[in-house]
Design a protein around this motif. Structure first.
Motif, PDB file in Angstrom:
ATOM      1  N   ASP A 311     -12.394  16.138  10.825  1.00 51.80           N
ATOM      2  CA  ASP A 311     -12.730  17.210   9.884  1.00 51.80           C
ATOM      3  C   ASP A 311     -11.478  17.881   9.326  1.00 51.80           C
ATOM      4  O   ASP A 311     -11.415  18.208   8.137  1.00 51.80           O
ATOM      5  CB  ASP A 311     -13.616  18.263  10.565  1.00 51.80           C
ATOM      6  N   GLU A 312     -10.480  18.093  10.191  1.00 49.69           N
ATOM      7  CA  GLU A 312      -9.231  18.716   9.738  1.00 49.69           C
ATOM      8  C   GLU A 312      -8.487  17.800   8.781  1.00 49.69           C
ATOM      9  O   GLU A 312      -7.912  18.259   7.778  1.00 49.69           O
ATOM     10  CB  GLU A 312      -8.364  19.085  10.937  1.00 49.69           C
ATOM     11  N   LYS A 315     -10.066  17.928   5.426  1.00 51.63           N
ATOM     12  CA  LYS A 315      -9.651  19.167   4.760  1.00 51.63           C
ATOM     13  C   LYS A 315      -8.245  19.029   4.185  1.00 51.63           C
ATOM     14  O   LYS A 315      -7.964  19.493   3.068  1.00 51.63           O
ATOM     15  CB  LYS A 315      -9.706  20.319   5.761  1.00 51.63           C
ATOM     16  N   GLU A 318      -8.368  16.817   1.061  1.00 50.15           N
ATOM     17  CA  GLU A 318      -9.026  17.546  -0.023  1.00 50.15           C
ATOM     18  C   GLU A 318      -8.085  18.576  -0.653  1.00 50.15           C
ATOM     19  O   GLU A 318      -8.066  18.770  -1.872  1.00 50.15           O
ATOM     20  CB  GLU A 318     -10.273  18.241   0.522  1.00 50.15           C
ATOM     21  N   THR A 338     -15.743  15.862  -0.635  1.00 53.46           N
ATOM     22  CA  THR A 338     -15.536  15.955   0.819  1.00 53.46           C
ATOM     23  C   THR A 338     -16.201  14.791   1.536  1.00 53.46           C
ATOM     24  O   THR A 338     -15.585  14.148   2.413  1.00 53.46           O
ATOM     25  CB  THR A 338     -16.100  17.285   1.343  1.00 53.46           C
TER      26      THR A 338
END
Length: 354
Positions: A311-312, A315, A318, A338
Motif C-alpha cells: 500500500d505504501e 502511494k 501515485e 490507484t
C-alpha cells in the motif's frame, strides 16, 4: 571548411585506480588546477575525513582544513563564508556525497574550482553539475560547475561500508530506465534528446548491468566508478539531469518526501524504481534481468525489502509525478489509477519472483 564541434564540460583530470590517493598532491600541483604557489581549502567530514587528514597532511603542508558538519544548505553556506576569509586557488571536497556536494556549492559561491576526492561510490553526483543539499523545504538541487578534477582511490572505496557501493550500483543501473523515459518524451511530446549525453549515460548503466564482477572486485569497482563519472558528465552535456533521472528518480524522491524518516538509500530506491518502471513500459525481459542483477549485488527489488508495504509503495508511485513537474516519464504517460498501480505491482512482483 570549418570544423564544427562543441566543448564538453568535464574534469581536466580523472584518476580512478587503487592507490590514487597517494598521488593526490601531484594531481593538485597540476597548474591547470592550482598555481605552483597556490593554497588549498580542503573540506572533510568529522569522521572518516579526520583519518584521511592525518594521512595526507604531510603531503599537503600548505592546505587549510575545514570540517563540514553535514549535508545541508546552511552547512555549505557556512563553509563558503569560512573560505572567504582566506586566499585559495582551489577547493578540495574529500569524503562522501554530502561533503562533496557542500564543497561544490561553497566553491561555486566563492568562485573557485573544485577537486572531488570521493571516498565512496554511493551515487552519480560526484562529477555532476548539481549539488544536492537539505534545506528548510526538504531537499534542493543547486546548479554548480563540474569538478575540475576527480580522484577515486579504489583501496579507499573498498574500506567504506558496502552499502555505499550498492547504492551506486542502483543509481547507475537506473540510467537505463531514465534514457527510456527520455526517448518516450521525445516520441510523445517532441522533447529534444541530446544523443551524446544519452549514449554516455546509457553505456555507463549497461556496463555496470552486464559486468560479471562483484562489489569487492577492483575490475567491477573501476567500471562502476567510471560509469558514475560519465553519468555526471552526461548531465553537464545535456544541461540537466535528464540522462540519469526519469520515473526511477521520481519514485525515489517520493519515498524521500512521503517517508523522510524511513527512506532507504538513494541508489536502493532508484534501482527498485527503475526495475518497476521498466516493467510498466512493457520491457519485461529487461526488467527481470535488472532485478536479477540488483539481487546479485544485494540490492532490493521489492518495497518490503526496504521496509515498505505494498500500500505504501502504491502511494509512492501515485505521488511520484508530483516530484518533478514538467518531466514526462512512463508514469505520466500511463497516468495509472490507484487500483491500476496496485495491479501493475502485483504483475511485477509475480514476474520477478519473491
Amino acid at each position: 571548411m570549418p570544423v564544427l564541434t562543441r566543448l564538453i564540460p568535464s574534469p581536466v583530470v580523472v584518476d580512478i585506480r587503487p592507490g590514487a590517493l597517494n598521488d593526490l598532491a601531484g594531481v593538485l600541483a597540476d597548474q591547470r588546477i592550482c598555481s605552483s604557489t597556490g593554497k588549498l581549502a580542503i573540506a572533510i567530514s568529522g569522521g572518516s575525513g579526520a583519518v584521511l587528514r592525518e594521512r595526507l597532511m604531510s603531503s599537503l603542508p600548505g592546505a587549510e582544513w575545514f570540517e563540514v558538519g553535514g549535508g545541508t544548505l546552511d552547512d555549505a553556506i557556512k563553509l563558503a563564508d569560512a573560505m572567504k576569509k582566506g586566499r585559495y586557488d582551489a577547493v578540495v571536497g574529500l569524503g562522501g556525497g554530502k561533503i562533496i556536494d557542500c564543497a561544490k556549492f561553497a566553491a561555486a559561491r566563492v568562485g573557485l574550482p573544485l577537486v572531488a576526492v570521493a571516498t565512496n561510490l554511493s551515487h552519480d553526483g560526484l562529477c555532476s553539475p548539481v549539488a544536492t543539499l537539505d534545506n528548510d523545504a526538504g531537499r534542493g538541487s543547486y546548479g554548480v560547475p563540474n569538478p575540475i578534477a576527480v580522484v577515486i582511490d579504489l583501496d579507499v572505496i573498498r574500506e567504506a561500508p558496502v552499502r555505499f557501493v550498492r547504492s551506486g550500483i542502483g543509481d547507475a543501473l537506473s540510467n537505463i530506465s531514465a534514457i527510456a523515459d527520455w526517448e518516450l518524451a521525445a516520441r510523445e511530446r517532441g522533447e529534444d534528446i541530446d544523443g551524446l549525453a544519452a549514449a554516455m549515460a546509457r553505456q555507463a548503466g549497461e556496463a555496470v548491468l552486464r559486468h560479471p564482477g562483484g562489489v569487492g572486485d577492483d575490475a567491477f569497482l573501476q567500471v562502476l566508478a567510471e560509469g558514475l563519472v560519465l553519468t555526471g558528465i552526461a548531465m553537464s552535456v545535456s544541461g540537466d539531469s535528464r540522462p540519469a533521472s526519469g520515473a526511477c528518480h521520481e519514485i525515489n524522491h517520493a519515498f524521500d518526501l512521503l517517508f523522510p524518516k524511513r527512506a532507504a538509500s538513494h541508489g536502493e530506491q532508484c534501482g527498485l524504481g527503475a526495475a518497476f518502471a521498466m516493467h510498466l513500459r512493457g520491457a519485461r525481459e529487461e526488467s527481470g534481468f535488472m532485478a536479477q542483477v540488483l539481487r546479485r549485488h544485494g540490492l532490493p527489488v521489492l518495497p518490503e525489502e526496504i521496509g515498505f508495504t505494498v500500500d505504501e509503495f502504491v502511494k509512492v508511485v501515485e505521488f511520484a509525478p508530483q516530484t518533478r513537474p514538467g518531466r514526462y516519464t512512463i508514469l505520466e504517460h500511463l497516468d495509472l489509477s490507484t487500483d491500476q498501480i496496485r495491479d501493475a505491482y502485483a504483475d511485477y512482483a509475480k514476474a520477478i519472483g519473491s
